[in-house]
Write a protein that holds these residues in place. Sequence first.
Motif, PDB file in Angstrom:
ATOM      1  N   GLU A 240       0.998  -1.254  -0.058  1.00 50.53           N
ATOM      2  CA  GLU A 240      -0.163  -0.010   0.034  1.00 50.53           C
ATOM      3  C   GLU A 240       0.814   1.345  -0.037  1.00 50.53           C
ATOM      4  O   GLU A 240       0.583   2.150  -0.701  1.00 50.53           O
ATOM      5  N   SER A 241       2.012   1.250   0.722  1.00 48.44           N
ATOM      6  CA  SER A 241       2.838   2.161   0.964  1.00 48.44           C
ATOM      7  C   SER A 241       3.546   2.617  -0.361  1.00 48.44           C
ATOM      8  O   SER A 241       3.622   3.762  -0.863  1.00 48.44           O
ATOM      9  N   GLU A 242       4.005   1.531  -1.164  1.00 46.75           N
ATOM     10  CA  GLU A 242       4.409   1.634  -2.205  1.00 46.75           C
ATOM     11  C   GLU A 242       3.717   2.167  -3.415  1.00 46.75           C
ATOM     12  O   GLU A 242       4.032   2.884  -4.237  1.00 46.75           O
ATOM     13  N   GLY A 243       2.331   1.797  -3.353  1.00 47.18           N
ATOM     14  CA  GLY A 243       1.240   2.203  -4.311  1.00 47.18           C
ATOM     15  C   GLY A 243       0.957   3.655  -4.128  1.00 47.18           C
ATOM     16  O   GLY A 243       1.038   4.577  -5.312  1.00 47.18           O
ATOM     17  N   VAL A 244       1.061   4.012  -2.908  1.00 46.15           N
ATOM     18  CA  VAL A 244       0.792   5.517  -2.400  1.00 46.15           C
ATOM     19  C   VAL A 244       2.061   6.342  -3.192  1.00 46.15           C
ATOM     20  O   VAL A 244       1.927   7.433  -3.697  1.00 46.15           O
ATOM     21  N   ASP A 245       3.294   5.737  -3.034  1.00 46.28           N
ATOM     22  CA  ASP A 245       4.497   6.527  -3.361  1.00 46.28           C
ATOM     23  C   ASP A 245       4.517   6.569  -5.055  1.00 46.28           C
ATOM     24  O   ASP A 245       4.699   7.757  -5.552  1.00 46.28           O
ATOM     25  N   ASN A 246       3.991   5.397  -5.555  1.00 48.85           N
ATOM     26  CA  ASN A 246       3.860   5.511  -7.125  1.00 48.85           C
ATOM     27  C   ASN A 246       2.806   6.642  -7.474  1.00 48.85           C
ATOM     28  O   ASN A 246       2.945   7.275  -8.466  1.00 48.85           O
ATOM     29  N   ALA A 247       1.680   6.627  -6.847  1.00 51.35           N
ATOM     30  CA  ALA A 247       0.873   7.562  -7.101  1.00 51.35           C
ATOM     31  C   ALA A 247       1.393   9.113  -6.919  1.00 51.35           C
ATOM     32  O   ALA A 247       0.855   9.893  -7.818  1.00 51.35           O
ATOM     33  N   VAL A 248       1.890   9.359  -5.924  1.00 51.15           N
ATOM     34  CA  VAL A 248       2.403  10.599  -5.510  1.00 51.15           C
ATOM     35  C   VAL A 248       3.399  10.959  -6.879  1.00 51.15           C
ATOM     36  O   VAL A 248       3.400  12.015  -7.305  1.00 51.15           O
ATOM     37  N   GLU A 249       4.267  10.033  -7.025  1.00 49.72           N
ATOM     38  CA  GLU A 249       5.305  10.194  -8.089  1.00 49.72           C
ATOM     39  C   GLU A 249       4.555  10.513  -9.486  1.00 49.72           C
ATOM     40  O   GLU A 249       5.212  11.541 -10.361  1.00 49.72           O
ATOM     41  N   ALA A 250       3.809   9.861  -9.730  1.00 51.33           N
ATOM     42  CA  ALA A 250       2.870  10.066 -11.156  1.00 51.33           C
ATOM     43  C   ALA A 250       2.245  11.391 -11.210  1.00 51.33           C
ATOM     44  O   ALA A 250       2.441  11.977 -12.091  1.00 51.33           O
ATOM     45  N   SER A 251       1.715  11.774  -9.807  1.00 51.78           N
ATOM     46  CA  SER A 251       1.143  13.197  -9.877  1.00 51.78           C
ATOM     47  C   SER A 251       2.386  14.393 -10.215  1.00 51.78           C
ATOM     48  O   SER A 251       2.096  15.532 -10.749  1.00 51.78           O
ATOM     49  N   LEU A 252       3.423  14.182  -9.511  1.00 53.32           N
ATOM     50  CA  LEU A 252       4.625  15.069  -9.557  1.00 53.32           C
ATOM     51  C   LEU A 252       4.954  15.207 -11.070  1.00 53.32           C
ATOM     52  O   LEU A 252       5.326  16.243 -11.556  1.00 53.32           O
ATOM     53  N   ARG A 253       4.926  13.925 -11.602  1.00 52.67           N
ATOM     54  CA  ARG A 253       5.567  13.887 -12.877  1.00 52.67           C
ATOM     55  C   ARG A 253       4.664  14.554 -14.052  1.00 52.67           C
ATOM     56  O   ARG A 253       5.152  15.357 -14.745  1.00 52.67           O
ATOM     57  N   GLU A 254       3.355  14.701 -13.541  1.00 52.38           N
ATOM     58  CA  GLU A 254       2.256  15.165 -14.327  1.00 52.38           C
ATOM     59  C   GLU A 254       2.503  16.708 -14.274  1.00 52.38           C
ATOM     60  O   GLU A 254       2.467  17.572 -15.082  1.00 52.38           O
ATOM     61  N   ARG A 255       2.634  17.214 -12.881  1.00 53.63           N
ATOM     62  CA  ARG A 255       3.015  18.610 -12.541  1.00 53.63           C
ATOM     63  C   ARG A 255       4.331  19.157 -13.550  1.00 53.63           C
ATOM     64  O   ARG A 255       4.112  20.244 -13.927  1.00 53.63           O
ATOM     65  N   LEU A 256       5.358  18.150 -13.625  1.00 54.68           N
ATOM     66  CA  LEU A 256       6.375  18.504 -14.182  1.00 54.68           C
ATOM     67  C   LEU A 256       6.194  18.865 -15.709  1.00 54.68           C
ATOM     68  O   LEU A 256       6.800  19.813 -16.302  1.00 54.68           O
TER      69      LEU A 256
END
Length: 112
Positions: free
Chosen positions: A49-65
């Motif tokens: 679950e923690s890894e999934g959250v990290d992946n979702a946050v990373e994907a969101s940040l990459r979209e912001r970038l």
Amino acid sequence: MDAERARTLLEAERAEVEDMLRHIGSSGGDDREAEQDLGDSGDTADALESEGVDNAVEASLRERLAAVERAEQRLADGTFGLSVRSGQPIPDERLEVAPTAELTVEEASSGS
């Protein structure tokens, strides 16, 4: 909004996103090492679950970038501050808060 102010806002947004991405990347390895140290006693579901959250946050940040990069391109093209849909000006007040805005508030809230 003048180009220099837009550039400053976009540089700040880029720096913030890149800093958060570095933080996720550096903390992710520590978390995985700690999970490996726990062996079978670690809660695999929590780790996944923690890894999934990290992946979702990373994907969101990459979209912001990516949004920053699109805004930088509009700045270079001379279309920064104009809606990508209608060509209408986006108010400076909106761009101060969201320098990567691609639509006017009305267009963004209409969803069409």
